[in-house]
Design an enzyme around this catalytic site. Structure first.
Site, PDB file in Angstrom:
ATOM      1  N   ASP A 205       0.946  -1.071   0.160  1.00 52.94           N
ATOM      2  CA  ASP A 205      -0.554   0.001   0.196  1.00 52.94           C
ATOM      3  C   ASP A 205       0.775   1.224  -0.101  1.00 52.94           C
ATOM      4  OD1 ASP A 205       0.908  -0.341   2.322  1.00 52.94           O
ATOM      5  OD2 ASP A 205      -0.881  -0.231   3.104  1.00 52.94           O
TER       6      ASP A 205
ATOM      7  N   ASP B 228       4.346   1.064  13.701  1.00 53.00           N
ATOM      8  CA  ASP B 228       3.520  -0.284  13.211  1.00 53.00           C
ATOM      9  C   ASP B 228       3.753  -1.372  14.347  1.00 53.00           C
ATOM     10  OD1 ASP B 228       1.014   0.783  12.361  1.00 53.00           O
ATOM     11  OD2 ASP B 228       1.632   0.258  10.697  1.00 53.00           O
TER      12      ASP B 228
END
Length: 773
Positions: A62, A469
């Protein structure tokens, strides 16, 4: 530039696209760049096999570009994209040509909302992605938007490969090219733009407002012949009342397929041309984060009969990851699109969906019976250091599994993507005999982390990272992945610092969503072990940024949502600092114990009492911006500053990279230098803009540290080094190594001259050394 919708778009660009260099462009030095191995770390949105050439497979991400499998590792294909088109590393879709396998296409673009100033593009290559040409489109791409794991949106006619179709999001419709992707025209006869949005009421960032459009297209190759266009084409539409359309005249006209199921979004559509079945995997959302219901359907193309073949008729998840074994096309597989608890489920059928088996089954609760073994030794952080209570286990099989493919040449080979890595199996047919299959990461060469900070202390590990993350890592061996930081295990580490005179003492801050886990960790052994702060400033909402004094006696922390505060007891207690605004950036002097600096909104502040109080410096002429895009307006610079190791009062401050990607011609960007502790700054006339600055070992024969800058010098935006305190600069990256919006993190190495560490937003940690001649 946004143009009017014309019958054809033919804005052809050679990549990389760079401004013309003036006569005084900086000299260059060849560098060799490599990734520091973390192993994935982001969402794998698509896996695309070539159907005629063995071992030709692409993976899209992405925010980290597109990769091709070399046979032993993944090769990044979009590192040549620079800052001026940074969002083109958002991989919307990939298409590989079955007739001329050297041809490959990528639909690009990252955001359809205001986060992204750029229109998307179709990139095309005739050398397997080694080089690219681009056709810019009159709308934005959706590579990091909702529904990005559906697909594929970009497809090539398997009989006439000069013809391509692109199903877009955000109400931009269906597009077609008839000249190998050079020009594109909208298919105005396509009747449905797709009206499903994840949240039609989202007004925060307008992110979930995007309608997800036409997520996939598939051809029936039996209805064409070599050199003649395929006549029958199917297109899935994100409209829960009208999910499937069909053309029988090569895409000239389209009609809704009769008898179709409704109520869900068609995540995937795969055609079995041998047996004449079109399979659909559906969910109640486009994903990737949510999905609470769905179905799997089989459509008989000859008779029009629809059959619900869902492996679970009462799921708590949607379905995606649909794939067919092309060597044995009655064998199909599908995955739960997202099942956070206890894990995803992968289903397999060998009779065209009449019956199914699962990769795991329930035993006596809370136990599960696993029909697989999993080896994560290549990337041990995939366990996240967790020991969850049953029925959960660590590592998980995955989450956000929308990409899953069986190798069309090898029935034993499976690849599937997750939100963190790409897993694979090489003994998949063991499943059918009741024997466990083996699963392990197939991630070598694919690095997708967003890197927020990097430090290189003068002793111990050469590099420590702060990563989005997955927290971050101590990198003792650049070729080996390790477990992320623990205690506290922060989801995202925002900022790090070490004590210059006691470099084994390191502090890090970040974001935590776990009760009892504070936002700050402290190590006194170079990051080998950590202790979380016993307390933290009240009211904080996120990690913010942090600094530690040169002698390790005091920590100054500027957390998001709370006052700048200091601690002199390792985080046991905190006291608000006086004279400095909340949200300021804070740094320590790298020589003088007790001296700290801060910057906020164009003002510079100094503390000489260990961060207890700050005084605004007399310095003027500094840029007014923030550390994040858009803090002071769309064209405001991102401002950062750092102090030089071993030099009291020596500070460099940068301003650059506005959120629009277009520099305003008002001189508010650049590089500033102070040698008197911030009392005054001088702007360097030879630097037009700078996004970050770092320092490393001095060049042989020089006393001042090498200075590294990501910025715009001599009309070129790139990575530069100065060996003479900024009087002159040498470009050390090249057009093949631009890494889109690189520079979120930057440092040199105090022990190796010429070594630079570069943080990217989606391509992980890069390190570079002067190339050997």
């Amino acid at each position: 530039m946004i143009r009017r919708l014309l019958p054809a778009v033919a804005l052809v660009l050679l990549l990389p696209v760079l401004p013309a260099a003036p006569a005084m462009a900086a000299p260059s030095q060849p560098y060799a760049f490599q990734n520091v191995k973390i192993g994935g770390g982001g969402f794998i949105t698509g896996i695309v096999y070539n159907q005629t050439k063995r071992n030709l497979v692409y993976a899209r991400t992405d925010i980290g570009g597109v990769y091709r499998w070399s046979g032993t590792k993944w090769l990044p294909l979009l590192d040549s994209i620079g800052w001026d088109k940074w969002s083109w590393v958002g991989g919307v879709s990939v298409a590989t040509d079955p007739l001329q396998p050297n041809r490959v296409y990528v639909a690009t673009g990252m955001y359809t909302n205001d986060w992204d100033p750029h229109n998307g593009a179709i990139l095309r290559s005739t050398d397997y992605g080694a080089t690219w040409k681009a056709t810019e489109l009159p709308f934005k791409g959706s590579g990091n938007m909702p529904g990005r794991g559906m697909g594929e949106r970009l497809v090539i006619d398997p009989n006439k490969d000069s013809v391509l179709f692109y199903g877009t999001a955000n109400a931009n419709g269906l597009w077609r090219s008839t000249d190998y992707g050079v020009t594109w025209a909208k298919v105005t006869s396509f009747p449905n733009l797709g009206n499903f949005a994840e949240d039609p009421n989202d007004t925060t960032f307008n992110y979930n407002l995007m309608t997800e459009g036409i997520p996939w297209i598939t051809f029936d190759p039996r209805t064409g012949s070599r050199g003649h266009a395929t006549q029958t084409i199917y297109a899935g539409v994100a409209d829960k009342d009208n999910i499937l359309y069909k053309s029988t005249d090569a895409g000239a006209t389209w009609s809704r397929v009769e008898g179709q199921p409704t109520g869900f979004v068609p995540q995937k559509g795969v055609l079995d041309a041998v047996n004449g079945y079109l399979y659909l995997a559906t969910s109640d959302t486009g994903g990737p984060y949510t999905g609470g219901n769905g179905q799997v359907w089989r459509y008989a193309t000859a008779t029009g009969e629809w059959t619900n073949i869902s492996p679970d008729l009462n799921p708590y998840y949607g379905f995606s990851g649909l794939t067919i074994d092309r060597r044995h096309p009655t064998t199909i597989m599908v995955s739960s699109q997202v099942a956070w608890w206890p894990d995803i489920i992968i289903f397999r059928s060998t009779d065209s969906g009449a019956t199914w088996s699962r990769i795991w089954d329930w035993g006596d609760y809370p136990n599960r019976v696993l029909h697989y073994t999993q080896d994560i030794s290549e990337t041990p952080w995939l366990s996240f250091g967790a020991t969850p209570a049953l029925p959960e286990i660590a590592p998980k099989l995955g989450w956000m599994t929308q990409a899953m493919e069986i190798d069309p040449f090898d029935s034993d080979r499976l690849l599937y993507g997750t939100g963190a890595t790409l897993f694979g199996s090489s003994d998949l047919t063991n499943w059918d005999s009741g024997t466990n299959i083996s699963i392990k990461p197939v991630i070598g060469g694919l690095e997708e982390t967003a890197v927020l900070d990097l430090i290189s202390p003068p002793s111990g590990a050469h590099l420590l990272s702060a990563v989005g993350d997955i927290g971050g890592f101590v990198h003792n061996d650049f070729g080996k992945a390790t477990l992320m930081y623990q205690t506290p295990n922060l989801t995202t580490t925002r900022s790090m610092d070490y004590a210059e005179r006691s470099p084994a003492t390191i502090v890090r801050v970040g974001d935590s969503g776990t009760a009892g886990v504070t936002h700050l960790g402290l190590s006194t052994d170079g990051g080998a072990t950590w202790t979380q702060a016993a307390t933290e400033p009240s009211g904080l909402t996120a990690g913010g940024n942090v600094a530690i004094s040169a002698d390790a006696a005091s920590i100054v922390w500027a957390p998001t949502g709370s006052a700048v505060s200091r601690s002199t007891d390792g985080g046991a207690t905190w006291t608000a600092s006086n004279g400095v605004p909340s949200g300021a950036q804070v740094k320590s002097d790298r020589a003088t114990a007790g001296t700290f600096y801060a910057y906020a909104a164009g003002k510079f502040y100094v503390s000489t009492d260990g961060g207890a109080s700050f005084t605004m410096a007399a310095a003027t002429g500094l840029p007014s911006g923030g550390s994040d895009w858009g803090v002071e307006g769309a064209n405001a610079p991102r401002v950062r500053f750092k102090a030089v190791p071993g030099r009291a009062g020596d500070i460099w401050l940068v301003g650059g990279a506005p959120s629009t990607g277009v520099y305003a011609p008002d001189g508010t960007y650049g590089l500033w230098h102070s040698t008197n502790g911030g009392a005054s700054f001088t702007r360097l006339s030879n630097v037009a803009a700078a996004e970050n600055v770092g320092f490393g070992k001095a060049a042989p024969g020089c006393s001042y540290q090498a200075v590294y800058v990501v910025g715009k010098i001599g009309g070129i935006r790139g990575l530069f080094r100065s060996d003479n305190a900024g009087r002159s600069w040498t470009r050390i990256n090249d057009d093949k190594h631009q890494y889109a919006n690189m520079g979120e993190a930057l440092t040199g190495d105090p022990r190796i001259y010429g070594r630079v560490y570069l943080g990217t937003n989606g391509r992980g940690v890069i390190y570079g050394d002067p190339a050997r001649r």
